[in-house]
Design an enzyme around this catalytic site. Structure first.
Site, PDB file in Angstrom:
ATOM      1  N   GLY A   7       0.663  -1.327  -0.024  1.00  0.00           N
ATOM      2  CA  GLY A   7       0.188  -0.033  -0.102  1.00  0.00           C
ATOM      3  C   GLY A   7       0.859   1.213   0.006  1.00  0.00           C
ATOM      4  N   GLY A  13       1.517   5.079   3.499  1.00  0.00           N
ATOM      5  CA  GLY A  13       2.466   4.044   2.672  1.00  0.00           C
ATOM      6  C   GLY A  13       3.376   5.240   2.065  1.00  0.00           C
ATOM      7  CB  THR A 120      -7.509   1.992  12.135  1.00  0.00           C
ATOM      8  OG1 THR A 120      -8.633   3.080  12.606  1.00  0.00           O
ATOM      9  CG2 THR A 120      -8.697   0.767  12.176  1.00  0.00           C
ATOM     10  CG  ASP A 121      -9.008   5.490  16.087  1.00  0.00           C
ATOM     11  OD1 ASP A 121      -9.265   5.288  14.864  1.00  0.00           O
ATOM     12  OD2 ASP A 121      -8.753   6.720  16.528  1.00  0.00           O
ATOM     13  CD  GLU A 122     -12.852   4.403  11.772  1.00  0.00           C
ATOM     14  OE1 GLU A 122     -13.552   3.594  11.453  1.00  0.00           O
ATOM     15  OE2 GLU A 122     -12.242   5.560  11.306  1.00  0.00           O
ATOM     16  CE1 TYR A 145     -10.498   0.720   7.204  1.00  0.00           C
ATOM     17  CE2 TYR A 145     -11.313   2.104   8.948  1.00  0.00           C
ATOM     18  CZ  TYR A 145     -10.008   1.830   8.341  1.00  0.00           C
ATOM     19  OH  TYR A 145      -8.766   2.054   8.432  1.00  0.00           O
ATOM     20  CE  LYS A 149      -6.769  -1.687   8.970  1.00  0.00           C
ATOM     21  NZ  LYS A 149      -5.664  -1.913   8.048  1.00  0.00           N
ATOM     22  N   PRO A 200     -18.932  19.849   3.104  1.00  0.00           N
ATOM     23  CG  PRO A 200     -19.136  17.995   1.778  1.00  0.00           C
ATOM     24  CD  PRO A 200     -18.408  19.253   2.082  1.00  0.00           C
ATOM     25  NE  ARG A 268     -18.587   8.297   7.850  1.00  0.00           N
ATOM     26  CZ  ARG A 268     -17.466   8.372   8.047  1.00  0.00           C
ATOM     27  NH1 ARG A 268     -16.795   8.157   9.153  1.00  0.00           N
ATOM     28  NH2 ARG A 268     -16.482   8.936   6.876  1.00  0.00           N
TER      29      ARG A 268
HETATM   30  P1  NAD Z   1      -5.147   4.692   1.324  1.00  0.00           P
HETATM   31  O1  NAD Z   1      -6.404   4.311   1.218  1.00  0.00           O
HETATM   32  O2  NAD Z   1      -4.928   6.169   1.028  1.00  0.00           O
HETATM   33  O3  NAD Z   1      -4.078   3.724   0.529  1.00  0.00           O
HETATM   34  C1  NAD Z   1      -4.277   2.463   0.516  1.00  0.00           C
HETATM   35  C2  NAD Z   1      -3.333   1.719  -0.520  1.00  0.00           C
HETATM   36  O4  NAD Z   1      -3.448   0.292  -0.587  1.00  0.00           O
HETATM   37  C3  NAD Z   1      -3.575   2.313  -2.118  1.00  0.00           C
HETATM   38  O5  NAD Z   1      -2.097   2.775  -2.525  1.00  0.00           O
HETATM   39  C4  NAD Z   1      -4.388   1.165  -2.511  1.00  0.00           C
HETATM   40  O6  NAD Z   1      -3.885   1.130  -4.115  1.00  0.00           O
HETATM   41  C5  NAD Z   1      -3.615   0.151  -1.887  1.00  0.00           C
HETATM   42  N1  NAD Z   1      -4.247  -1.204  -1.936  1.00  0.00           N
HETATM   43  C6  NAD Z   1      -5.603  -1.230  -1.651  1.00  0.00           C
HETATM   44  N2  NAD Z   1      -6.148  -2.535  -1.800  1.00  0.00           N
HETATM   45  C7  NAD Z   1      -5.007  -3.339  -2.130  1.00  0.00           C
HETATM   46  C8  NAD Z   1      -4.563  -4.724  -2.374  1.00  0.00           C
HETATM   47  N3  NAD Z   1      -5.644  -5.588  -2.549  1.00  0.00           N
HETATM   48  N4  NAD Z   1      -3.470  -4.894  -2.992  1.00  0.00           N
HETATM   49  C9  NAD Z   1      -2.289  -4.248  -2.881  1.00  0.00           C
HETATM   50  N5  NAD Z   1      -2.667  -2.836  -2.361  1.00  0.00           N
HETATM   51  C10 NAD Z   1      -3.795  -2.359  -2.093  1.00  0.00           C
HETATM   52  O7  NAD Z   1      -4.963   4.320   3.043  1.00  0.00           O
HETATM   53  P2  NAD Z   1      -4.199   5.247   4.089  1.00  0.00           P
HETATM   54  O8  NAD Z   1      -5.151   6.028   4.820  1.00  0.00           O
HETATM   55  O9  NAD Z   1      -2.814   5.488   3.663  1.00  0.00           O
HETATM   56  O10 NAD Z   1      -4.188   3.893   4.995  1.00  0.00           O
HETATM   57  C11 NAD Z   1      -3.086   2.923   5.113  1.00  0.00           C
HETATM   58  C12 NAD Z   1      -3.298   1.921   6.243  1.00  0.00           C
HETATM   59  O11 NAD Z   1      -3.462   2.721   7.496  1.00  0.00           O
HETATM   60  C13 NAD Z   1      -4.611   1.164   6.345  1.00  0.00           C
HETATM   61  O12 NAD Z   1      -4.499   0.063   6.763  1.00  0.00           O
HETATM   62  C14 NAD Z   1      -5.475   2.039   7.189  1.00  0.00           C
HETATM   63  O13 NAD Z   1      -6.794   1.193   7.680  1.00  0.00           O
HETATM   64  C15 NAD Z   1      -4.511   2.339   8.259  1.00  0.00           C
HETATM   65  N6  NAD Z   1      -4.996   3.539   9.145  1.00  0.00           N
HETATM   66  C16 NAD Z   1      -5.281   4.636   8.424  1.00  0.00           C
HETATM   67  C17 NAD Z   1      -5.568   6.001   9.164  1.00  0.00           C
HETATM   68  C18 NAD Z   1      -5.951   7.203   8.391  1.00  0.00           C
HETATM   69  O14 NAD Z   1      -6.125   8.307   8.949  1.00  0.00           O
HETATM   70  N7  NAD Z   1      -5.756   7.440   6.993  1.00  0.00           N
HETATM   71  C19 NAD Z   1      -5.699   5.802  10.517  1.00  0.00           C
HETATM   72  C20 NAD Z   1      -5.282   4.506  11.177  1.00  0.00           C
HETATM   73  C21 NAD Z   1      -4.970   3.767  10.481  1.00  0.00           C
HETATM   74  O1  DAU Z   2      -9.932   6.834  13.029  1.00  0.00           O
HETATM   75  C1  DAU Z   2      -8.718   6.319  11.969  1.00  0.00           C
HETATM   76  C2  DAU Z   2      -9.623   6.104  10.836  1.00  0.00           C
HETATM   77  O2  DAU Z   2      -9.783   7.638  10.192  1.00  0.00           O
HETATM   78  C3  DAU Z   2      -8.942   5.335   9.615  1.00  0.00           C
HETATM   79  O3  DAU Z   2      -8.951   3.946   9.971  1.00  0.00           O
HETATM   80  C4  DAU Z   2      -9.725   5.445   8.471  1.00  0.00           C
HETATM   81  O4  DAU Z   2      -9.108   4.739   7.222  1.00  0.00           O
HETATM   82  C5  DAU Z   2      -9.849   7.021   7.936  1.00  0.00           C
HETATM   83  O5  DAU Z   2     -10.302   7.132   6.854  1.00  0.00           O
HETATM   84  C6  DAU Z   2     -10.187   7.783   9.105  1.00  0.00           C
HETATM   85  O6  DAU Z   2     -11.803   7.270   9.218  1.00  0.00           O
HETATM   86  P1  DAU Z   2     -12.845   8.344   9.559  1.00  0.00           P
HETATM   87  O7  DAU Z   2     -14.225   7.978   8.928  1.00  0.00           O
HETATM   88  O8  DAU Z   2     -12.640   9.038  11.068  1.00  0.00           O
HETATM   89  O9  DAU Z   2     -12.328   9.563   8.444  1.00  0.00           O
HETATM   90  P2  DAU Z   2     -12.919  10.550   7.685  1.00  0.00           P
HETATM   91  O10 DAU Z   2     -11.891  11.613   7.028  1.00  0.00           O
HETATM   92  O11 DAU Z   2     -13.798   9.949   6.462  1.00  0.00           O
HETATM   93  O12 DAU Z   2     -14.001  11.251   8.285  1.00  0.00           O
HETATM   94  C7  DAU Z   2     -13.625  12.033   9.439  1.00  0.00           C
HETATM   95  C8  DAU Z   2     -14.874  12.483  10.329  1.00  0.00           C
HETATM   96  O13 DAU Z   2     -15.647  13.656   9.246  1.00  0.00           O
HETATM   97  C9  DAU Z   2     -15.930  11.708  10.275  1.00  0.00           C
HETATM   98  O14 DAU Z   2     -16.505  11.914  11.772  1.00  0.00           O
HETATM   99  C10 DAU Z   2     -16.692  11.744   9.321  1.00  0.00           C
HETATM  100  C11 DAU Z   2     -16.666  13.496   9.127  1.00  0.00           C
HETATM  101  N1  DAU Z   2     -16.908  13.815   7.838  1.00  0.00           N
HETATM  102  C12 DAU Z   2     -16.253  13.307   6.821  1.00  0.00           C
HETATM  103  C13 DAU Z   2     -16.482  13.673   5.397  1.00  0.00           C
HETATM  104  C14 DAU Z   2     -15.490  13.014   4.268  1.00  0.00           C
HETATM  105  C15 DAU Z   2     -17.646  14.956   7.303  1.00  0.00           C
HETATM  106  O15 DAU Z   2     -18.309  15.607   8.116  1.00  0.00           O
HETATM  107  N2  DAU Z   2     -18.008  15.185   6.075  1.00  0.00           N
HETATM  108  C16 DAU Z   2     -17.270  14.706   5.060  1.00  0.00           C
HETATM  109  O16 DAU Z   2     -17.430  15.164   3.903  1.00  0.00           O
END
Ligand code: NAD
Ligand code: DAU
Length: 338
Positions: A7, A13, A120-122, A145, A149, A200, A268
């Protein structure tokens, strides 16, 4: 050292690969990424030497081929967006559960010395107004989701318990920073605000998230690889907690845009109210302290989105526009309806 990162064309990543290669010149990284809608080649531009992208799916058989001479696997690849999982969960189960299993099994067969499973904390579910999750909290995921995880986390745990395979699990709070896909809260609001389009906010914007700058996350993942104990879980929290409305208002203030751009929209389904992590174990055992406070990190992040219109364009192609219109058209609500 040689790493296999999955990833690595996504948000965290790609930041991790850049961070690692800057700090460890001479190391080599194989970046296994399927390049889904969330993977972006533009995230890899200007990388220090040492990385190689291999476009494969973690659900494929034969991943052992990519693990020759590899010292550690860092597993980011996932379907990561809660809203998309509510719309259609199957690919989440496939990648986050089955794909994680394929990777664990290949790594076990190759006797990889360390496997860092990024989670993730989720997986803990949601909190009311008070309290924090420790690593001992039960897993009570609420969205498809989060459930997928949690499934990956349980397999990772089972590989340690059953085979003593050296898995380390990390569970981070919400990340923000450069290269984040604009489907997520902060880049979505920033890119809309820069074009004077509506922002939004789901429901009344009262939900609370804990925000960690991606650079602080990359640093603690490096520490977890170096100092983490196999079989252990580490919560990665920042204590920087804000309601969504506070985050959006701050973005508008920092970009010098009117608060009237805020538009309250339908909530949501099953929206988790609050996340908050007790990260004491990571602070003690990994000697980690997040360094970037939220307002400073947010200002830097907004500058990055403003200064990189070509990247924003690359992330908001036709499929994003279609997604955006499906997700947000006709979603506006009067507050009395919420
Ligand atoms: P992202 O969606 O930006 O990136 C995911 C990457 O994985 C992409 O490059 C995608 O092409 C690749 N991918 C998806 N499915 C695949 C598959 N089957 N095989 C190979 N590659 C694949 O995600 P992110 O926000 O960078 O999150 C990365 C990791 O961290 C995830 O496991 C997510 O659960 C975790 N995480 C994210 C957050 C956050 O706030 N973004 C917080 C806590 C944990
Ligand atoms: O907590 C860690 C997680 O954080 C990761 O595991 C997930 O991969 C990452 O997507 C993120 O999840 P959230 O659902 O918290 O993130 P998101 O950015 O989608 O939304 C953050 C908050 O904002 C959530 O309460 C929903 C709200 N939101 C989001 C969007 C996209 C809005 O109010 N409007 C929006 O358009």
């Amino acid at each position: 050292m040689k790493l296999l990162v999955t990833g690595g064309a996504g948000f965290i990543g790609s930041n991790f690969i850049r961070y690692w290669l800057q700090r460890h010149p001479g190391d080599r990284i194989t970046n296994l990424d399927k390049l889904t809608y969330a993977g972006n080649r533009a995230n890899l531009e200007g990388m220090p030497p040492g990385g190689e992208l291999v476009c494969r799916d973690i659900c494929d058989a034969g991943l052992e081929d990519l693990m020759e001479g590899v010292d550690a696997v860092v597993h980011f690849a996932a379907e990561s967006h809660v809203d998309r999982s509510i719309d259609s969960a199957e690919i989440f189960i496939q990648t986050n559960v089955l794909g994680t299993h394929r990777l664990l099994e290949a790594a076990r067969r190759k006797r990889i010395a360390r496997f860092l499973h990024v989670s993730t904390d989720e997986v803990y579910g949601a909190l009311e107004a008070e309290g924090e999750f420790t690593e001992a909290a039960p897993l009570q995921p609420n969205s498809p989701y989060a459930a997928s995880k949690a499934g990956g986390d349980l397999l990772a745990r089972a590989y340690f318990q059953t085979y003593r395979f050296p898995v380390i699990l990390t569970r981070s709070c919400n990340n923000y920073g450069p290269y984040q896909h604009p489907e997520k809260l902060i880049p979505l609001m920033a890119t809309n605000a820069l074009e004077d389009r509506p922002l939004p906010v789901y429901g009344k914007g009262k939900q609370v998230r804990e925000w960690l700058h991606v650079e602080d996350h990359c640093r603690v993942l490096e520490l977890a690889l170096q100092r983490g104990r196999p079989g252990e879980v580490y919560n990665l929290g920042s204590e920087q907690r804000r309601t969504n409305l506070q985050v959006v208002q701050t973005i508008l203030r920092l970009l010098d845009k009117p608060q009237s751009l805020i538009q309250f929209v339908a909530d949501r389904p099953g929206h988790d109210f609050r996340y908050a992590l007790d990260a004491g174990k990571a602070r003690r055992e990994l000697q980690w302290e997040p360094e970037i406070d939220f307002e400073t990190g947010l200002e830097r992040t907004l500058c990055w989105y403003r200064q990189n219109p070509a990247w924003v364009e690359s992330a908001r192609g036709p499929s994003y526009k279609k997604y955006y219109s499906q997700m947000y058209d006709n979603r506006e609500k009067r507050l009395s309806e919420l």
